[in-house]
Design a protein around this motif. Structure first.
Motif, PDB file in Angstrom:
ATOM      1  N   UNK A   1     -27.820   0.570  54.494  1.00  0.00           N
ATOM      2  CA  UNK A   1     -28.093  -0.587  54.525  1.00  0.00           C
ATOM      3  C   UNK A   1     -27.064  -1.498  53.056  1.00  0.00           C
ATOM      4  N   UNK A   2     -27.212  -2.770  52.820  1.00  0.00           N
ATOM      5  CA  UNK A   2     -26.617  -3.656  51.747  1.00  0.00           C
ATOM      6  C   UNK A   2     -26.418  -2.485  50.701  1.00  0.00           C
ATOM      7  N   UNK A   3     -25.398  -2.677  49.500  1.00  0.00           N
ATOM      8  CA  UNK A   3     -25.345  -2.335  48.022  1.00  0.00           C
ATOM      9  C   UNK A   3     -26.417  -2.995  47.455  1.00  0.00           C
ATOM     10  N   UNK A   4     -26.830  -4.014  47.684  1.00  0.00           N
ATOM     11  CA  UNK A   4     -27.276  -5.106  46.893  1.00  0.00           C
ATOM     12  C   UNK A   4     -28.742  -4.744  46.941  1.00  0.00           C
ATOM     13  N   UNK A   5     -29.731  -4.559  48.227  1.00  0.00           N
ATOM     14  CA  UNK A   5     -30.427  -4.144  48.304  1.00  0.00           C
ATOM     15  C   UNK A   5     -31.248  -3.261  46.845  1.00  0.00           C
ATOM     16  N   UNK A   6     -30.016  -2.233  46.539  1.00  0.00           N
ATOM     17  CA  UNK A   6     -30.532  -1.372  46.106  1.00  0.00           C
ATOM     18  C   UNK A   6     -30.395  -1.504  44.508  1.00  0.00           C
ATOM     19  N   UNK A   7     -29.648  -2.315  44.229  1.00  0.00           N
ATOM     20  CA  UNK A   7     -28.919  -3.053  42.797  1.00  0.00           C
ATOM     21  C   UNK A   7     -30.674  -4.242  42.596  1.00  0.00           C
ATOM     22  N   UNK A   8     -30.690  -5.200  43.162  1.00  0.00           N
ATOM     23  CA  UNK A   8     -31.129  -6.179  43.055  1.00  0.00           C
ATOM     24  C   UNK A   8     -32.414  -5.658  42.474  1.00  0.00           C
ATOM     25  N   UNK A   9     -33.545  -5.051  43.168  1.00  0.00           N
ATOM     26  CA  UNK A   9     -35.041  -4.904  41.971  1.00  0.00           C
ATOM     27  C   UNK A   9     -34.837  -4.433  40.611  1.00  0.00           C
ATOM     28  N   UNK A  10     -33.084  -3.746  40.422  1.00  0.00           N
ATOM     29  CA  UNK A  10     -32.724  -3.581  39.503  1.00  0.00           C
ATOM     30  C   UNK A  10     -32.573  -4.272  38.185  1.00  0.00           C
ATOM     31  N   UNK A  11     -32.051  -4.939  38.576  1.00  0.00           N
ATOM     32  CA  UNK A  11     -31.370  -6.707  37.984  1.00  0.00           C
ATOM     33  C   UNK A  11     -32.608  -7.948  37.650  1.00  0.00           C
ATOM     34  N   UNK A  12     -33.298  -7.779  38.306  1.00  0.00           N
ATOM     35  CA  UNK A  12     -34.559  -8.735  38.476  1.00  0.00           C
ATOM     36  C   UNK A  12     -35.482  -7.940  37.411  1.00  0.00           C
ATOM     37  N   UNK A  13     -35.534  -6.615  37.129  1.00  0.00           N
ATOM     38  CA  UNK A  13     -36.298  -5.755  36.047  1.00  0.00           C
ATOM     39  C   UNK A  13     -35.323  -5.854  34.688  1.00  0.00           C
ATOM     40  N   UNK A  14     -34.280  -5.648  34.567  1.00  0.00           N
ATOM     41  CA  UNK A  14     -33.478  -6.391  33.482  1.00  0.00           C
ATOM     42  C   UNK A  14     -33.555  -7.140  33.382  1.00  0.00           C
ATOM     43  N   UNK A  15     -33.708  -8.492  34.094  1.00  0.00           N
ATOM     44  CA  UNK A  15     -33.931 -10.227  33.477  1.00  0.00           C
ATOM     45  C   UNK A  15     -35.069 -10.010  32.756  1.00  0.00           C
ATOM     46  N   UNK A  16     -36.338  -9.137  33.641  1.00  0.00           N
ATOM     47  CA  UNK A  16     -37.089  -9.307  32.649  1.00  0.00           C
ATOM     48  C   UNK A  16     -38.174  -8.924  31.463  1.00  0.00           C
ATOM     49  N   UNK A  17     -37.380  -7.618  31.036  1.00  0.00           N
ATOM     50  CA  UNK A  17     -37.479  -6.561  29.528  1.00  0.00           C
ATOM     51  C   UNK A  17     -36.418  -7.219  29.075  1.00  0.00           C
ATOM     52  N   UNK A  18     -35.388  -7.930  29.502  1.00  0.00           N
ATOM     53  CA  UNK A  18     -34.561  -8.976  28.296  1.00  0.00           C
ATOM     54  C   UNK A  18     -35.561  -9.931  28.036  1.00  0.00           C
ATOM     55  N   UNK A  19     -36.114 -10.649  28.751  1.00  0.00           N
ATOM     56  CA  UNK A  19     -36.463 -11.833  28.172  1.00  0.00           C
ATOM     57  C   UNK A  19     -37.390 -11.041  26.820  1.00  0.00           C
ATOM     58  N   UNK A  20     -37.671 -10.669  27.211  1.00  0.00           N
ATOM     59  CA  UNK A  20     -38.499  -9.646  26.225  1.00  0.00           C
ATOM     60  C   UNK A  20     -38.273  -9.251  25.280  1.00  0.00           C
ATOM     61  N   UNK A  21     -37.304  -8.742  24.839  1.00  0.00           N
ATOM     62  CA  UNK A  21     -36.347  -8.297  23.908  1.00  0.00           C
ATOM     63  C   UNK A  21     -36.745  -9.419  22.822  1.00  0.00           C
ATOM     64  N   UNK A  22     -35.997 -10.311  22.870  1.00  0.00           N
ATOM     65  CA  UNK A  22     -35.765 -10.793  21.048  1.00  0.00           C
ATOM     66  C   UNK A  22     -37.481 -10.953  20.850  1.00  0.00           C
TER      67      UNK A  22
END
Length: 520
Positions: free
Chosen positions: A315-336
């Motif tokens: 499959x596409x490599x982006x399909x593996x990294x998209x969920x991790x990128x979404x979790x990173x964005x959620x955690x980044x919003x809670x970090x500050x």
């Protein structure tokens, strides 16, 4: 009165002693018969330790005692065996010690092919019972023998056929052991040849053959009888070197055929069994190389296709990294907010318990002890790591040194081997040039002598001459008379000639110009 008494009544027949009667019978018997040839079947055979041979000759009604003395027994062409029909040649005499007559035999020959076949069959069964003909003891022939030993006559057509066939199929080294292939000397010489080849050392000056061929052309049963002798059969069966029997034609059978590892119908077929065809081997090697290349190419092609198929399944490599990128964005919003809350709680705690000098000193001492302990551990670890690295480097250096020595030794051996091969090729080239140049030189000399013989210069030496005109050769008196100037060529040079009365008609002689008597 009677002065003499009357004689006793009796016979006038003379009296003989036993020895006189025996001697008279012996003289009569030997004088009447002398040397005779007797045909009969051999009965009882006795071989005492003295070396003499005692046996009986019999038919369906009578028996004659026969004896062969020790000196003659070793020279008999046919050994007496019970049950065979023979023709015995010798002299008839008596044996006074037992009041019987006997035949002193000095030659025995089988009574026809039937007797020979009976003897042959009896000997075959005897040797077969000892296991000399078992298939289990026969060994396979070497696929490509380096040296082949040939036991045959050096002057017959057999050895030429074998060498010709080997040269056509796969040239190899051949050792010839010359033997007699028929007659009384055949069996002992063939036996000695087989045993002699087996006795050669593998690394000796004379190479030990990898294969032995015992060969002879066709012939009658009597001609091939030497290869039916027991000594030859036992030598063939005991040979450590694989042996091919090529005795006679396809229809001829001898006992050595049963004891050999392989039987060839003809000597030429034996050469074909001994070596493969070099051109066929080259073709097979080329075919195997091509198949190997095709197999490697096909394997590479299959692996490439397999890799392509697996890549499609990932499959596409982006399909593996998209969920991790979404979790990173959620955690980044809670970090500050989390950081601000953490700093606020630490500040409140610090204000509630202000720092003192003793607490700082205790914390500093604790940190210093940890740092010192970690420094010692780091120094010890560095030392151990350095020792391990040094040992590893030492081991690698020793292995490299050994590999270097092996490489140098292999190179030296390869150079020495190539030098030997080069020296061998040089010797062979020199031998070939020495062998081939003289015949060509002789042929060139013969052609030059033929050229000189067929040339006209040789004819000139025999008294003839050639007349040269300005436009070519002059072959008639008319042309010579009409030519104002010409040259006559002899064997040692040319002479210019100007005929008298060049414009006149030629004068013809009554005899041919080539008649030698007209010249003098």
């Amino acid at each position: 009165m009677e002065l003499f008494e009357d004689p006793q009544p009796g016979s006038n027949a003379p009296e003989f002693t036993v020895s006189e009667i025996s001697g008279a019978v012996k003289r009569v018997l030997e004088g009447e018969f002398g040397r005779v040839r007797v045909r009969g079947e051999i009965g009882r055979v006795s071989r005492p330790s003295s070396g003499h041979i005692y046996f009986d000759l019999k038919d369906d009604r009578s028996v004659i005692a026969a004896v062969t003395w020790k000196g003659q027994a070793a020279r008999l062409s046919t050994r007496p065996e019970e049950g065979i029909e023979v023709i015995a040649t010798g002299r008839l005499t008596t044996f006074p010690g037992q009041s019987k007559y006997q035949l002193i035999v000095d030659e025995i020959e089988p009574a026809g092919a039937g007797a020979l076949m009976m003897m042959l069959e009896k000997r075959r069964k005897q040797l077969a019972s000892e296991g000399l003909f078992d298939e289990s003891r026969k060994r396979p022939l070497p696929y490509l023998p380096r040296v082949i030993g040939v036991v045959t006559s050096p002057s017959g057509a057999v050895i030429r056929d074998i060498l010709h066939r080997l040269r056509d199929r796969f040239p190899t080294r051949v050792l010839i052991w010359p033997v007699a292939v028929q007659g009384e000397g055949c069996a002992p010489q063939v036996t000695a040849a087989i045993q002699g080849f087996n006795a050669l050392a593998k690394d000796g000056p004379i190479p030990r053959p990898d294969l032995i061929i015992v060969a002879r052309g066709g012939g009658s049963l009597e001609d091939l009888w030497g290869f039916n002798e027991e000594s030859v059969v036992r030598a063939a069966a005991a040979s450590d070197i694989p042996l091919i029997s090529a005795v006679g034609h396809e229809t001829d059978t001898t006992l050595i055929d049963f004891a050999s590892d392989r039987r060839a119908p003809t000597p030429t077929a034996a050469a074909e069994m001994a070596v493969p065809v070099r051109s066929d081997l080259a073709a097979r090697l080329a075919e195997a190389a091509a198949r190997m290349i095709r197999a490697v190419q096909q394997r590479d092609l299959r692996q490439r296709q397999r890799l392509t198929d697996l890549a499609r399944a990932l499959g596409r490599p982006q399909a593996l990294t998209d969920p991790a990128r979404q979790r990173f964005d959620l955690i980044a919003d809670r970090l500050a907010p989390a950081l601000r809350t953490f700093v606020r709680s630490r500040r409140e705690r610090l204000n509630a318990q202000p720092l003192s000098l003793s607490v700082l000193r205790a914390s500093l001492s604790h940190r210093r002890d940890r740092l010192s302990d970690q420094g010692q551990r780091l120094q010890a670890g560095t030392g151990r790591n350095s020792i391990r690295r040094h040992e590893r480097l030492t081991d690698i250096a020793a292995r490299l040194e050994r590999a270097k020595a092996r490489s140098l030794n292999d190179g030296a051996r390869q150079i020495a081997r190539q030098k030997q091969e080069l020296a061998g090729l040089s010797r062979r080239l020199q031998a070939v040039s020495t062998r081939l140049v003289p015949p060509h030189r002789d042929r060139l000399d013969r052609l030059d002598r033929l050229r000189q013989t067929l040339g006209y210069t040789e004819t000139l030496r025999r008294g003839y001459a050639v007349v040269h005109g300005p436009n070519g050769l002059l072959t008639s008196a008319v042309q010579a008379a009409e030519t104002p100037r010409f040259e006559i060529e002899f064997s040692d040079g040319r002479v210019p000639v100007r005929p008298e009365g060049a414009s006149g008609k030629p004068t013809r002689t009554t005899k041919p110009a080539t008649d030698q008597k007209s010249l003098f």
